[in-house]
Design an enzyme around this catalytic site. Structure first.
Site, PDB file in Angstrom:
ATOM      1  N   ASP A  24       0.846  -1.202   0.000  1.00 16.17           N
ATOM      2  CA  ASP A  24       0.000   0.000   0.000  1.00 16.17           C
ATOM      3  C   ASP A  24       0.879   1.249   0.000  1.00 16.17           C
ATOM      4  O   ASP A  24       1.971   1.246   0.573  1.00 16.17           O
ATOM      5  CB  ASP A  24      -0.910  -0.030   1.239  1.00 16.17           C
ATOM      6  CG  ASP A  24      -2.074   0.933   1.116  1.00 16.17           C
ATOM      7  OD1 ASP A  24      -2.270   1.508   0.032  1.00 16.17           O
ATOM      8  OD2 ASP A  24      -2.804   1.107   2.114  1.00 16.17           O
ATOM      9  N   GLY A  25       0.360   2.286  -0.626  1.00 16.58           N
ATOM     10  CA  GLY A  25       1.041   3.590  -0.557  1.00 16.58           C
ATOM     11  C   GLY A  25       1.665   4.055  -1.864  1.00 16.58           C
ATOM     12  O   GLY A  25       2.348   5.081  -1.886  1.00 16.58           O
ATOM     13  N   ASN A  26       1.401   3.337  -2.960  1.00 11.53           N
ATOM     14  CA  ASN A  26       1.970   3.762  -4.254  1.00 11.53           C
ATOM     15  C   ASN A  26       1.469   5.149  -4.638  1.00 11.53           C
ATOM     16  O   ASN A  26       2.245   5.993  -5.102  1.00 11.53           O
ATOM     17  CB  ASN A  26       1.564   2.791  -5.370  1.00 11.53           C
ATOM     18  CG  ASN A  26       2.142   1.414  -5.194  1.00 11.53           C
ATOM     19  OD1 ASN A  26       2.996   1.187  -4.345  1.00 11.53           O
ATOM     20  ND2 ASN A  26       1.675   0.468  -5.998  1.00 11.53           N
ATOM     21  N   GLY A  27       0.163   5.362  -4.458  1.00  2.72           N
ATOM     22  CA  GLY A  27      -0.434   6.644  -4.850  1.00  2.72           C
ATOM     23  C   GLY A  27       0.146   7.786  -4.030  1.00  2.72           C
ATOM     24  O   GLY A  27       0.499   8.841  -4.580  1.00  2.72           O
ATOM     25  N   HIS A  41       2.915   3.280  -9.007  1.00  2.00           N
ATOM     26  CA  HIS A  41       2.732   1.849  -9.263  1.00  2.00           C
ATOM     27  C   HIS A  41       3.986   1.261  -9.932  1.00  2.00           C
ATOM     28  O   HIS A  41       4.372   0.135  -9.639  1.00  2.00           O
ATOM     29  CB  HIS A  41       1.494   1.611 -10.126  1.00  2.00           C
ATOM     30  CG  HIS A  41       0.212   1.956  -9.430  1.00  2.00           C
ATOM     31  ND1 HIS A  41      -0.043   1.603  -8.125  1.00  2.00           N
ATOM     32  CD2 HIS A  41      -0.895   2.633  -9.843  1.00  2.00           C
ATOM     33  CE1 HIS A  41      -1.245   2.042  -7.775  1.00  2.00           C
ATOM     34  NE2 HIS A  41      -1.778   2.674  -8.787  1.00  2.00           N
ATOM     35  N   SER A  69      -7.036  -6.113  -6.109  1.00  2.00           N
ATOM     36  CA  SER A  69      -8.183  -6.703  -5.408  1.00  2.00           C
ATOM     37  C   SER A  69      -9.436  -6.661  -6.285  1.00  2.00           C
ATOM     38  O   SER A  69      -9.491  -5.908  -7.271  1.00  2.00           O
ATOM     39  CB  SER A  69      -8.450  -5.936  -4.111  1.00  2.00           C
ATOM     40  OG  SER A  69      -9.026  -4.685  -4.403  1.00  2.00           O
ATOM     41  N   ASN A  72     -10.476  -3.224  -6.674  1.00  2.00           N
ATOM     42  CA  ASN A  72      -9.649  -2.270  -7.436  1.00  2.00           C
ATOM     43  C   ASN A  72     -10.224  -1.958  -8.820  1.00  2.00           C
ATOM     44  O   ASN A  72      -9.824  -0.980  -9.454  1.00  2.00           O
ATOM     45  CB  ASN A  72      -8.206  -2.770  -7.586  1.00  2.00           C
ATOM     46  CG  ASN A  72      -7.393  -2.645  -6.316  1.00  2.00           C
ATOM     47  OD1 ASN A  72      -6.427  -3.369  -6.094  1.00  2.00           O
ATOM     48  ND2 ASN A  72      -7.764  -1.706  -5.446  1.00  2.00           N
ATOM     49  N   TRP A  73     -11.181  -2.775  -9.305  1.00  2.00           N
ATOM     50  CA  TRP A  73     -11.819  -2.469 -10.591  1.00  2.00           C
ATOM     51  C   TRP A  73     -12.541  -1.124 -10.513  1.00  2.00           C
ATOM     52  O   TRP A  73     -12.824  -0.507 -11.530  1.00  2.00           O
ATOM     53  CB  TRP A  73     -12.822  -3.548 -10.986  1.00  2.00           C
ATOM     54  CG  TRP A  73     -12.198  -4.891 -11.239  1.00  2.00           C
ATOM     55  CD1 TRP A  73     -12.319  -5.998 -10.456  1.00  2.00           C
ATOM     56  CD2 TRP A  73     -11.368  -5.279 -12.343  1.00  2.00           C
ATOM     57  NE1 TRP A  73     -11.613  -7.044 -11.000  1.00  2.00           N
ATOM     58  CE2 TRP A  73     -11.022  -6.635 -12.171  1.00  2.00           C
ATOM     59  CE3 TRP A  73     -10.879  -4.605 -13.467  1.00  2.00           C
ATOM     60  CZ2 TRP A  73     -10.218  -7.328 -13.055  1.00  2.00           C
ATOM     61  CZ3 TRP A  73     -10.071  -5.306 -14.364  1.00  2.00           C
ATOM     62  CH2 TRP A  73      -9.749  -6.650 -14.154  1.00  2.00           C
ATOM     63  N   ARG A  75     -11.392   1.625  -9.524  1.00  2.00           N
ATOM     64  CA  ARG A  75     -10.502   2.785  -9.745  1.00  2.00           C
ATOM     65  C   ARG A  75     -10.703   3.332 -11.169  1.00  2.00           C
ATOM     66  O   ARG A  75     -11.249   2.637 -12.022  1.00  2.00           O
ATOM     67  CB  ARG A  75      -9.045   2.349  -9.555  1.00  2.00           C
ATOM     68  CG  ARG A  75      -8.786   1.968  -8.123  1.00  2.00           C
ATOM     69  CD  ARG A  75      -7.323   1.795  -7.832  1.00  2.00           C
ATOM     70  NE  ARG A  75      -7.160   1.514  -6.420  1.00  2.00           N
ATOM     71  CZ  ARG A  75      -6.076   1.761  -5.710  1.00  2.00           C
ATOM     72  NH1 ARG A  75      -5.015   2.280  -6.297  1.00  2.00           N
ATOM     73  NH2 ARG A  75      -6.027   1.491  -4.433  1.00  2.00           N
TER      74      ARG A  75
HETATM   75  C1  FPP Z   1      -1.803   0.181  -3.299  1.00  2.00           C
HETATM   76  O1  FPP Z   1      -1.373   1.485  -3.442  1.00  2.00           O
HETATM   77  C2  FPP Z   1      -1.271  -0.630  -4.367  1.00  2.00           C
HETATM   78  C3  FPP Z   1      -2.024  -1.238  -5.312  1.00  2.00           C
HETATM   79  C4  FPP Z   1      -3.485  -1.149  -5.368  1.00  2.00           C
HETATM   80  C5  FPP Z   1      -1.420  -2.009  -6.399  1.00  2.00           C
HETATM   81  C6  FPP Z   1      -0.194  -2.799  -6.073  1.00  2.00           C
HETATM   82  C7  FPP Z   1       0.554  -2.931  -7.343  1.00  2.00           C
HETATM   83  C8  FPP Z   1       1.887  -2.899  -7.482  1.00  2.00           C
HETATM   84  C9  FPP Z   1       2.796  -2.873  -6.343  1.00  2.00           C
HETATM   85  C10 FPP Z   1       2.538  -2.865  -8.822  1.00  2.00           C
HETATM   86  C11 FPP Z   1       2.318  -4.016  -9.719  1.00  2.00           C
HETATM   87  C12 FPP Z   1       2.433  -5.358  -9.083  1.00  2.00           C
HETATM   88  C13 FPP Z   1       3.195  -6.375  -9.529  1.00  2.00           C
HETATM   89  C14 FPP Z   1       3.095  -7.712  -8.896  1.00  2.00           C
HETATM   90  C15 FPP Z   1       4.142  -6.214 -10.635  1.00  2.00           C
HETATM   91  P1  FPP Z   1      -2.456   2.646  -3.601  1.00  2.00           P
HETATM   92  O2  FPP Z   1      -2.547   2.997  -5.039  1.00  2.00           O
HETATM   93  O3  FPP Z   1      -3.746   2.246  -2.970  1.00  2.00           O
HETATM   94  O4  FPP Z   1      -1.750   3.782  -2.778  1.00  2.00           O
HETATM   95  P2  FPP Z   1      -2.444   4.968  -1.966  1.00  2.00           P
HETATM   96  O5  FPP Z   1      -3.236   4.319  -0.858  1.00  2.00           O
HETATM   97  O6  FPP Z   1      -1.279   5.734  -1.464  1.00  2.00           O
HETATM   98  O7  FPP Z   1      -3.282   5.732  -2.932  1.00  2.00           O
END
Ligand code: FPP
Length: 246
Positions: A24-27, A41, A69, A72-73, A75
């Site tokens: 979690d936390g990419n965004g 991501h 998940s 996640n669709w 989004r």
């Molecule tokens: C949550 O961060 C992350 C995800 C929903 C996707 C996870 C995907 C990856 C790590 C990349 C691709 C995966 C592979 C296996 C190559 P968020 O977007 O919910 O972050 P936020 O809560 O900060 O917005």
């Protein structure tokens, strides 16, 4: 130098047999840098590579990562498409290294909702790596625990209705065989990054006794050293499975 016998060192607590991670936390990682979410991501996918390699080096036998998940669709369409693109890229470009390093890859989730080429890549990857035994790497894609439990329940109900089994034949072992994780040990360590403290419909049945470790690090910054720290925290905890302190 002292010749006094050294007191016996206690055996170190065993490490986890199955580490599951909610990435979690990419965004937020991207937002903090004024970048589009997809940049987070992409860096998240780099972290996946690092952590898979690190888990192998640390001797973790099973690693399960929550990549996409069933929720996640919901989004924005371009973000869903970016995530699917990264998964496709991972399945194609990381396969050789995973295979070379003895990883057995398994994708956990409902494949019905996935594009045909991704489903084919998954089958090819699972076939190629199926006999590897150094580390099990499970990637959860289009996965939701409630969906998994409902499907397992329906399958068992159908068998009861067909007279193949009796309701009382359904015990935990029988139920587990219907889950997508059949054959894997339950996670004993569940890590979630980015400071959020939720399970978010991830491996609800399987994590019944998992130790939960929540770390503030955002997933794109997570690496082998963070995994090592979480494992050290796991070793410090006393696991009781509903029993009493020994
Ligand atoms: C949550 O961060 C992350 C995800 C929903 C996707 C996870 C995907 C990856 C790590 C990349 C691709 C995966 C592979 C296996 C190559 P968020 O977007 O919910 O972050 P936020 O809560 O900060 O917005």
């Amino acid at each position: 130098m002292s010749t006094a016998p050294r007191p016996a060192q206690p055996d170190p607590a065993p490490g986890p047999q199955h580490v599951a991670i909610i990435m979690d936390g990419n965004g937020r990682w991207a937002k903090a840098r004024g970048l589009p979410r997809v940049a987070g991501h992409r860096r998240g996918a780099d972290a996946v590579r690092r952590v898979v390699r690190g888990a192998g080096e640390l001797g973790v036998p099973v690693l399960t990562l929550f990549a996409f998940s069933t929720e996640n669709w919901g989004r924005p369409a371009d973000e869903v498409s970016d995530l699917m693109g990264l998964l496709r890229h991972y399945l194609r470009n990381e396969l050789e290294e995973l295979h070379r390093n003895g990883a057995r890859l398994r994708v956990i989730g409902n494949r019905d909702g996935l594009a045909g080429d991704i489903v084919r890549d998954i089958s090819d990857a699972e076939r190629l790596t199926g006999s590897n035994a150094r580390i099990d790497v499970n990637i959860c894609i289009n996965y939701g625990a409630r969906d998994e439990i409902l499907r397992a329940s329906r399958n068992l109900a159908r068998r009861v209705a067909a007279g193949e089994i009796k309701p009382d034949d359904i015990d935990e072992a029988r139920f587990e065989r219907e889950l997508l994780t059949a054959g894997l040990p339950d996670p004993d360590l569940l890590i979630r990054t980015s400071g959020e403290q939720r399970i978010s419909n991830f491996l609800l049945w399987q994590c019944a006794y998992a130790e939960l470790v929540f770390v503030d690090t955002l997933w794109p910054d997570f690496g082998k050293e963070h995994l090592e720290q979480a494992i050290a925290e796991f070793r410090r905890r006393e696991r009781r499975y509903g029993g009493v302190r020994g």
